[in-house]
Design a protein around this motif. Structure first.
Motif, PDB file in Angstrom:
ATOM      1  N   UNK A  30      34.931  43.665  44.539  1.00 27.10           N
ATOM      2  CA  UNK A  30      35.510  43.008  43.747  1.00 27.10           C
ATOM      3  C   UNK A  30      35.828  41.396  43.978  1.00 27.10           C
ATOM      4  N   UNK A  31      36.258  40.706  43.180  1.00 28.79           N
ATOM      5  CA  UNK A  31      36.712  39.372  43.488  1.00 28.79           C
ATOM      6  C   UNK A  31      37.788  39.353  44.137  1.00 28.79           C
ATOM      7  N   UNK A  32      38.753  40.092  44.147  1.00 34.61           N
ATOM      8  CA  UNK A  32      39.893  40.528  44.945  1.00 34.61           C
ATOM      9  C   UNK A  32      39.622  40.573  46.298  1.00 34.61           C
ATOM     10  N   UNK A  33      38.783  41.544  46.506  1.00 33.83           N
ATOM     11  CA  UNK A  33      38.415  41.870  47.748  1.00 33.83           C
ATOM     12  C   UNK A  33      37.826  40.790  48.491  1.00 33.83           C
ATOM     13  N   UNK A  34      36.985  39.998  47.935  1.00 31.95           N
ATOM     14  CA  UNK A  34      36.265  38.772  48.786  1.00 31.95           C
ATOM     15  C   UNK A  34      37.191  37.808  48.890  1.00 31.95           C
ATOM     16  N   UNK A  35      38.100  37.605  48.058  1.00 33.60           N
ATOM     17  CA  UNK A  35      39.150  36.381  48.248  1.00 33.60           C
ATOM     18  C   UNK A  35      39.707  36.808  49.412  1.00 33.60           C
ATOM     19  N   UNK A  36      40.582  38.057  49.676  1.00 30.12           N
ATOM     20  CA  UNK A  36      41.050  38.312  50.791  1.00 30.12           C
ATOM     21  C   UNK A  36      40.388  38.018  51.978  1.00 30.12           C
ATOM     22  N   UNK A  37      38.986  38.360  52.185  1.00 22.09           N
ATOM     23  CA  UNK A  37      38.100  38.177  53.046  1.00 22.09           C
ATOM     24  C   UNK A  37      37.912  36.615  53.368  1.00 22.09           C
ATOM     25  N   UNK A  38      37.727  35.740  52.404  1.00 22.88           N
ATOM     26  CA  UNK A  38      37.587  34.171  52.273  1.00 22.88           C
ATOM     27  C   UNK A  38      38.651  33.556  52.933  1.00 22.88           C
ATOM     28  N   UNK A  39      39.968  34.258  52.578  1.00 22.44           N
ATOM     29  CA  UNK A  39      41.089  33.416  53.178  1.00 22.44           C
ATOM     30  C   UNK A  39      41.317  33.473  54.743  1.00 22.44           C
ATOM     31  N   UNK A 436      46.928  33.547  43.398  1.00 19.99           N
ATOM     32  CA  UNK A 436      46.057  34.443  43.983  1.00 19.99           C
ATOM     33  C   UNK A 436      46.354  35.779  42.888  1.00 19.99           C
ATOM     34  N   UNK A 437      47.291  35.873  42.613  1.00 17.31           N
ATOM     35  CA  UNK A 437      47.939  37.094  41.597  1.00 17.31           C
ATOM     36  C   UNK A 437      47.206  37.035  40.411  1.00 17.31           C
ATOM     37  N   UNK A 438      46.463  35.833  39.956  1.00 15.24           N
ATOM     38  CA  UNK A 438      45.535  35.965  38.545  1.00 15.24           C
ATOM     39  C   UNK A 438      44.414  36.449  38.770  1.00 15.24           C
ATOM     40  N   UNK A 439      43.939  36.737  40.068  1.00 14.12           N
ATOM     41  CA  UNK A 439      42.697  37.283  40.392  1.00 14.12           C
ATOM     42  C   UNK A 439      42.913  39.025  39.849  1.00 14.12           C
ATOM     43  N   UNK A 440      44.108  39.559  39.749  1.00 14.62           N
ATOM     44  CA  UNK A 440      44.067  40.661  39.301  1.00 14.62           C
ATOM     45  C   UNK A 440      43.574  40.805  37.722  1.00 14.62           C
ATOM     46  N   UNK A 442      41.322  39.108  36.379  1.00 15.34           N
ATOM     47  CA  UNK A 442      39.911  39.087  36.624  1.00 15.34           C
ATOM     48  C   UNK A 442      39.210  40.265  36.884  1.00 15.34           C
ATOM     49  N   UNK A 443      39.640  40.917  37.986  1.00  9.32           N
ATOM     50  CA  UNK A 443      39.315  42.108  38.444  1.00  9.32           C
ATOM     51  C   UNK A 443      39.334  43.519  37.483  1.00  9.32           C
ATOM     52  N   UNK A 444      40.339  43.160  36.454  1.00 10.83           N
ATOM     53  CA  UNK A 444      40.502  44.083  35.171  1.00 10.83           C
ATOM     54  C   UNK A 444      39.234  44.135  34.379  1.00 10.83           C
ATOM     55  N   UNK A 445      38.657  43.069  34.444  1.00 15.24           N
ATOM     56  CA  UNK A 445      37.373  42.913  33.748  1.00 15.24           C
ATOM     57  C   UNK A 445      36.058  43.403  34.438  1.00 15.24           C
ATOM     58  N   UNK A 446      36.279  43.820  35.693  1.00 14.18           N
ATOM     59  CA  UNK A 446      34.767  44.160  36.469  1.00 14.18           C
ATOM     60  C   UNK A 446      34.787  45.708  36.508  1.00 14.18           C
ATOM     61  N   UNK A 447      33.473  46.357  36.751  1.00 11.32           N
ATOM     62  CA  UNK A 447      33.494  47.560  36.833  1.00 11.32           C
ATOM     63  C   UNK A 447      34.167  48.212  38.039  1.00 11.32           C
ATOM     64  N   UNK A 448      34.960  49.308  37.870  1.00  9.23           N
ATOM     65  CA  UNK A 448      35.733  49.945  38.850  1.00  9.23           C
ATOM     66  C   UNK A 448      34.688  50.544  39.842  1.00  9.23           C
TER      67      UNK A 448
END
Length: 448
Positions: A30-39, A436-440, A442-448
């Protein structure tokens, strides 16, 4: 060949392909997982975070201006004198002491401390901007990969449909129910579709490389949007509400405002050069002296220890500095005017960017609605054209054009949906609200 063996030969490749697809789906992130890694990997963000930490240390250094200082000193010396006649003299001296100093009055101290604190706040604003920029850059790369995958899929589907139409045209030509023109038109369309597939495949590879470099990994697989897609709504449909929020919260405006305050503090520091300073100092020490005589009249003078203490005040008043102080004041006043202009420019730029992003989101949402209607229309048009071709009122080229139009519309629709999501993040960034919380959301729009 036995039937069972043939079935195994057919099913084994299918099982392997299904396993690869499941493995790819399991590795999708997900986008959140990649963001945590990118930080923890992105060099630009890490540099801004280091600057913020360094600014905190500089602010702590400035706090020392209003605190006393204390030092310890110690020394040991030995000397020997050998006159032409008489006894030799040997002396040993040990000294130790404490020195303390305190700035009783310095007009520049408090403005310097305030300047360092605002410098720390500026570094925090830069870090916030870097974090928002990382979110937008990562989201752009993330959805660029998804858009490139959709473009490749539609291009491959279009090529497959054209190939079927080409085979049909060849069969009709062989039986004499169609002309060679249909075959050549279908062949030209097919060749073009092959070239488009190669270009789409290369574009996907490039987009994947861009996404991989954000997290320092290879083969990152983003999750797609849930179907049917429900795009998020804006918090406010009034552009001026976004602009007003940007003026209050945007880190660039806040940084420019802090820059004006720093320039004003520089003027205070420069004016302090015309004022006196008062420092208090204190010392406490002890000295041990040992002298000895040698020669004809050898003897020792013994050991002597003395103690000393002092307390004083030092007043310094600048009478003449050669014009340096006065010209420094003139310089800081000019820099204040520049800082005010920078603040006005930052406000105007942020307001412009916010309006541009707001209207961009509104336009893209309208495009999505239009593309969805166009997709339904082109599907119906393709079905009608295929039926017309069967009954002889349409030619092969009409079918090919209708197929191409449908797949182009589906590709543009998918791309517009991704752009709505990314531009929504850019709108929040332009108004200074992106977190960063706004990514949540976006993640709700992605396939689980």
């Amino acid at each position: 060949m036995p039937l069972v063996t043939a079935q195994r030969l057919i099913l084994q490749p299918l099982a392997v392909a299904a396993g690869l697809l499941l493995a790819g789906a399991a590795q999708a992130q997900s986008l959140q997982e990649l963001y945590d890694a990118a930080r923890g990997y992105d060099a630009t963000y890490l540099a801004s975070r280091a600057n913020a930490d360094a600014a905190g240390a500089r602010a702590a250094q400035a706090e020392a201006l209003t605190r006393p200082t204390l030092g310890l000193s110690a020394a040991a010396t030995a000397a020997r004198a050998e006159p032409p006649a008489g006894s030799n003299v040997t002396s040993r001296t040990l000294t130790a002491g404490l020195q303390g100093k305190y700035s009783v009055y310095n007009a520049a101290s408090l403005p310097t401390i305030d300047k360092a604190r605002r410098g720390q706040a500026v570094a925090q604003a830069d870090l916030e901007s870097a974090e928002q920029d990382l979110i937008v850059r990562l989201a752009t790369a993330y959805f660029d990969v998804l858009a490139a995958k959709d473009a490749l899929s539609t291009t491959q589907a279009n090529k497959k449909a054209i190939a079927e139409q080409l085979a049909s045209a060849k069969r009709n030509f062989e039986v004499g129910t169609a002309t060679i023109t249909d075959t050549r038109e279908a062949q030209a369309k097919y060749d073009l579709a092959v070239a488009q597939e190669l270009a789409a495949d290369n574009d996907l590879r490039v987009k994947r490389v861009t996404l991989d470099q954000f997290v320092g990994r290879v083969g990152v697989e983003p999750k797609g949007l849930i179907q049917p897609v429900a795009l998020p709504a804006l918090l406010s449909t009034e552009v001026e509400t976004w602009v007003a929020t940007a003026d209050d919260q945007h880190p660039l405006v806040r940084k420019a405002r802090l820059g004006l305050e720093v320039a004003q503090l520089d003027t205070q520091i420069a004016r302090a050069g015309e004022r006196p300073t008062l420092d208090a100092s204190a010392t406490l020490g002890a000295q041990n002296l040992h002298n000895s005589l040698s020669g004809l009249a050898a003897q020792s003078s013994g050991v002597g220890t003395s103690k000393n203490a002092s307390l004083g005040l030092t007043l310094t008043y600048p009478l003449y500095t050669g014009g340096a102080t006065q010209n420094r004041i003139k310089e800081t006043l000019v820099l204040e005017d520049r800082a005010r202009n920078d603040l006005d420019f930052a406000r105007r730029s942020v307001a412009e960017a916010t309006r541009r992003a707001f209207f961009g989101v509104q336009s893209l949402k309208a495009q999505v609605a239009a593309y969805e209607a166009a997709e339904s229309s082109t599907k119906l048009a393709l079905e009608a054209t295929q039926l017309g071709y069967k009954v002889g009122v349409r030619v092969n080229l009409d079918v090919l054009n209708a197929q191409t139009q449908l797949y182009s519309t589906q590709r543009d629709l998918a791309k517009a949906r991704y752009e709505v999501v990314v531009t929504g993040l850019k709108l929040r960034q332009a108004s200074g609200q992106l977190r960063a919380e706004d990514l949540s959301a976006v993640n709700s729009l992605l396939v689980k």
